[in-house]
Design an enzyme around this catalytic site. Structure first.
Site, PDB file in Angstrom:
ATOM      1  N   ASP A  19       0.860  -1.169   0.000  1.00 53.80           N
ATOM      2  CA  ASP A  19       0.000   0.000   0.000  1.00 53.80           C
ATOM      3  C   ASP A  19       0.907   1.233   0.000  1.00 53.80           C
ATOM      4  O   ASP A  19       2.132   1.125   0.145  1.00 53.80           O
ATOM      5  CB  ASP A  19      -0.876  -0.028   1.262  1.00 53.80           C
ATOM      6  CG  ASP A  19      -1.717   1.214   1.418  1.00 53.80           C
ATOM      7  OD1 ASP A  19      -2.421   1.581   0.463  1.00 53.80           O
ATOM      8  OD2 ASP A  19      -1.658   1.835   2.493  1.00 53.80           O
ATOM      9  N   ALA A  21      -0.104   5.267   1.323  1.00 56.67           N
ATOM     10  CA  ALA A  21      -0.221   6.139   2.504  1.00 56.67           C
ATOM     11  C   ALA A  21      -0.324   5.309   3.781  1.00 56.67           C
ATOM     12  O   ALA A  21      -1.144   4.401   3.892  1.00 56.67           O
ATOM     13  CB  ALA A  21      -1.442   7.046   2.382  1.00 56.67           C
ATOM     14  N   ALA A  52     -13.498  10.033   9.438  1.00 60.85           N
ATOM     15  CA  ALA A  52     -12.879   9.991   8.115  1.00 60.85           C
ATOM     16  C   ALA A  52     -12.013   8.754   7.944  1.00 60.85           C
ATOM     17  O   ALA A  52     -11.886   8.214   6.844  1.00 60.85           O
ATOM     18  CB  ALA A  52     -12.050  11.251   7.883  1.00 60.85           C
ATOM     19  N   MET A  56     -11.049   3.764   5.596  1.00 60.55           N
ATOM     20  CA  MET A  56      -9.766   3.932   4.922  1.00 60.55           C
ATOM     21  C   MET A  56      -9.300   2.621   4.288  1.00 60.55           C
ATOM     22  O   MET A  56      -9.441   1.550   4.869  1.00 60.55           O
ATOM     23  CB  MET A  56      -8.709   4.434   5.906  1.00 60.55           C
ATOM     24  CG  MET A  56      -7.469   4.952   5.229  1.00 60.55           C
ATOM     25  SD  MET A  56      -7.808   6.317   4.096  1.00 60.55           S
ATOM     26  CE  MET A  56      -8.321   7.573   5.249  1.00 60.55           C
ATOM     27  N   LYS A  60     -11.622   6.067  -3.143  1.00 63.10           N
ATOM     28  CA  LYS A  60     -12.097   7.306  -2.521  1.00 63.10           C
ATOM     29  C   LYS A  60     -13.582   7.556  -2.765  1.00 63.10           C
ATOM     30  O   LYS A  60     -14.279   8.090  -1.893  1.00 63.10           O
ATOM     31  CB  LYS A  60     -11.253   8.494  -3.013  1.00 63.10           C
ATOM     32  CG  LYS A  60      -9.762   8.345  -2.716  1.00 63.10           C
ATOM     33  CD  LYS A  60      -9.496   7.866  -1.297  1.00 63.10           C
ATOM     34  CE  LYS A  60      -8.020   7.660  -1.029  1.00 63.10           C
ATOM     35  NZ  LYS A  60      -7.758   6.883   0.202  1.00 63.10           N
ATOM     36  N   HIS A  63     -15.308   5.322  -0.377  1.00 59.35           N
ATOM     37  CA  HIS A  63     -15.054   5.861   0.958  1.00 59.35           C
ATOM     38  C   HIS A  63     -16.078   6.961   1.289  1.00 59.35           C
ATOM     39  O   HIS A  63     -16.681   6.965   2.376  1.00 59.35           O
ATOM     40  CB  HIS A  63     -13.627   6.427   0.988  1.00 59.35           C
ATOM     41  CG  HIS A  63     -13.120   6.799   2.338  1.00 59.35           C
ATOM     42  ND1 HIS A  63     -11.913   6.377   2.815  1.00 59.35           N
ATOM     43  CD2 HIS A  63     -13.645   7.577   3.323  1.00 59.35           C
ATOM     44  CE1 HIS A  63     -11.713   6.867   4.032  1.00 59.35           C
ATOM     45  NE2 HIS A  63     -12.753   7.610   4.350  1.00 59.35           N
ATOM     46  N   ARG A 168     -10.496  -2.368  -3.068  1.00 54.66           N
ATOM     47  CA  ARG A 168     -10.553  -3.125  -1.821  1.00 54.66           C
ATOM     48  C   ARG A 168     -11.962  -3.091  -1.239  1.00 54.66           C
ATOM     49  O   ARG A 168     -12.691  -2.143  -1.476  1.00 54.66           O
ATOM     50  CB  ARG A 168      -9.570  -2.511  -0.815  1.00 54.66           C
ATOM     51  CG  ARG A 168      -8.140  -2.530  -1.292  1.00 54.66           C
ATOM     52  CD  ARG A 168      -7.286  -1.651  -0.380  1.00 54.66           C
ATOM     53  NE  ARG A 168      -5.924  -1.586  -0.901  1.00 54.66           N
ATOM     54  CZ  ARG A 168      -5.140  -0.532  -0.784  1.00 54.66           C
ATOM     55  NH1 ARG A 168      -5.572   0.556  -0.167  1.00 54.66           N
ATOM     56  NH2 ARG A 168      -3.926  -0.546  -1.263  1.00 54.66           N
ATOM     57  N   ASP A 194      -1.690  -1.024   5.848  1.00 58.54           N
ATOM     58  CA  ASP A 194      -1.989  -0.516   7.188  1.00 58.54           C
ATOM     59  C   ASP A 194      -3.473  -0.441   7.479  1.00 58.54           C
ATOM     60  O   ASP A 194      -3.862   0.047   8.541  1.00 58.54           O
ATOM     61  CB  ASP A 194      -1.381   0.887   7.364  1.00 58.54           C
ATOM     62  CG  ASP A 194      -2.033   1.915   6.449  1.00 58.54           C
ATOM     63  OD1 ASP A 194      -2.522   2.938   6.958  1.00 58.54           O
ATOM     64  OD2 ASP A 194      -2.056   1.697   5.222  1.00 58.54           O
TER      65      ASP A 194
END
Length: 277
Positions: A19, A21, A52, A56, A60, A63, A168, A194
């Site tokens: 990944d 970020a 927010a 994650m 986006k 999200h 994902r 992460d």
């Protein structure tokens, strides 16, 4: 035993898929989360950093859809507009989010300590390096040159908006790396992420999944914020993050990507014994 069958049972490790970020860059995964807060605020909707962070790892657009589905946020939208949030509202928020993310991602592009060195070590071990992200391609087009200048240059990159199958927690971005890198067995791959959806992505792709706890979304603090905490508090936050990643199914959890070489050695030994993810 037939040589082909033996090779199938005991593949040699071939690739690691990362990944971005919170894993390779942007300690604490601040770039995407803060911009979600800012984008919603531009529509007079207040969301917290914790809210927010919830979805994650997803693309986006998805999200934003999940954030608008949260009852407290949906209630704000209803009060603000007089109607429940619709997909057209997700589109509007996404269109607002994108230029903000593009403008800000460079501020959060600093490599996580050890990331460049680990990628160099992996290459020295003869392993291929893939990557994927919830970031759209337009954002990655800004991030990738900055990361490359700091020594982070994967062999392949898949963006969160460029596969028709979706992102994902499906396996599609990880498997797109398998195709691009010409990996002949998914069990010969390690997925490092992460987020919970990122761990699920690796598992669904049939890979070894390694969670990154301390520098990622699950703790969600910058290095300086973390260092300012009492050691016991920082340790407890890390433990909670490790637990969430393990509960998602991670085979291993490390504090930062700097701890990956030891995991690589463990996985190589397990593959040699005939184990698979």
């Amino acid at each position: 035993m037939n040589t082909a069958l033996a090779s199938r049972a005991c593949p040699a490790l071939q690739a690691v898929i990362f990944d971005w970020a919170g894993t390779l860059v942007d300690f604490g995964s601040l770039a995407p989360t803060q911009i979600f807060v800012d984008a919603f605020e531009s529509f007079d909707i207040e969301i917290s950093l914790a809210q927010a962070r919830g979805p994650m790892g997803l693309s986006k657009w998805q999200h934003i859809r999940l954030l608008l589905d949260e009852p407290a946020i949906a209630a704000q939208w209803q009060a603000r507009t007089g109607r429940p949030p619709a997909d057209s509202d997700v589109d509007a928020l996404y269109e607002r989010f994108m230029p903000m993310q593009i403008a800000k991602v460079g501020q959060y592009s600093q490599p996580i300590d050890g990331a460049a060195q680990v990628l160099a070590w992996l290459r020295g071990q003869g392993l291929k390096i893939g990557s994927c992200s919830g970031y759209p391609r337009q954002v990655l087009d800004v991030l990738l040159p900055l990361a490359a200048a700091a020594g982070i240059r994967p062999d392949h990159v898949v963006a969160g908006d460029e596969l028709a199958a979706g992102g994902r927690p499906g396996p599609y971005m990880a498997l797109a790396n398998v195709l691009a890198l010409r990996i002949d067995d998914v069990a010969a791959c390690i997925k490092v992420d992460d987020t919970v959806p990122g761990i699920e992505e690796g598992l669904r792709a049939g890979m070894w999944s390694v969670g990154v706890s301390l520098c990622g979304n699950e703790v969600g603090l910058t290095r300086s914020e973390l260092d300012s905490l009492p050691p016991a508090t920082a340790s407890e936050l890390n433990r909670q993050a490790q637990d969430r990643l393990r509960q998602a199914g991670a085979h291993y959890v490390i504090d930062t990507v700097a701890g990956l070489p030891e995991v690589v050695a463990h996985i190589r030994a397990r593959l040699a014994r005939g184990e698979r993810p």
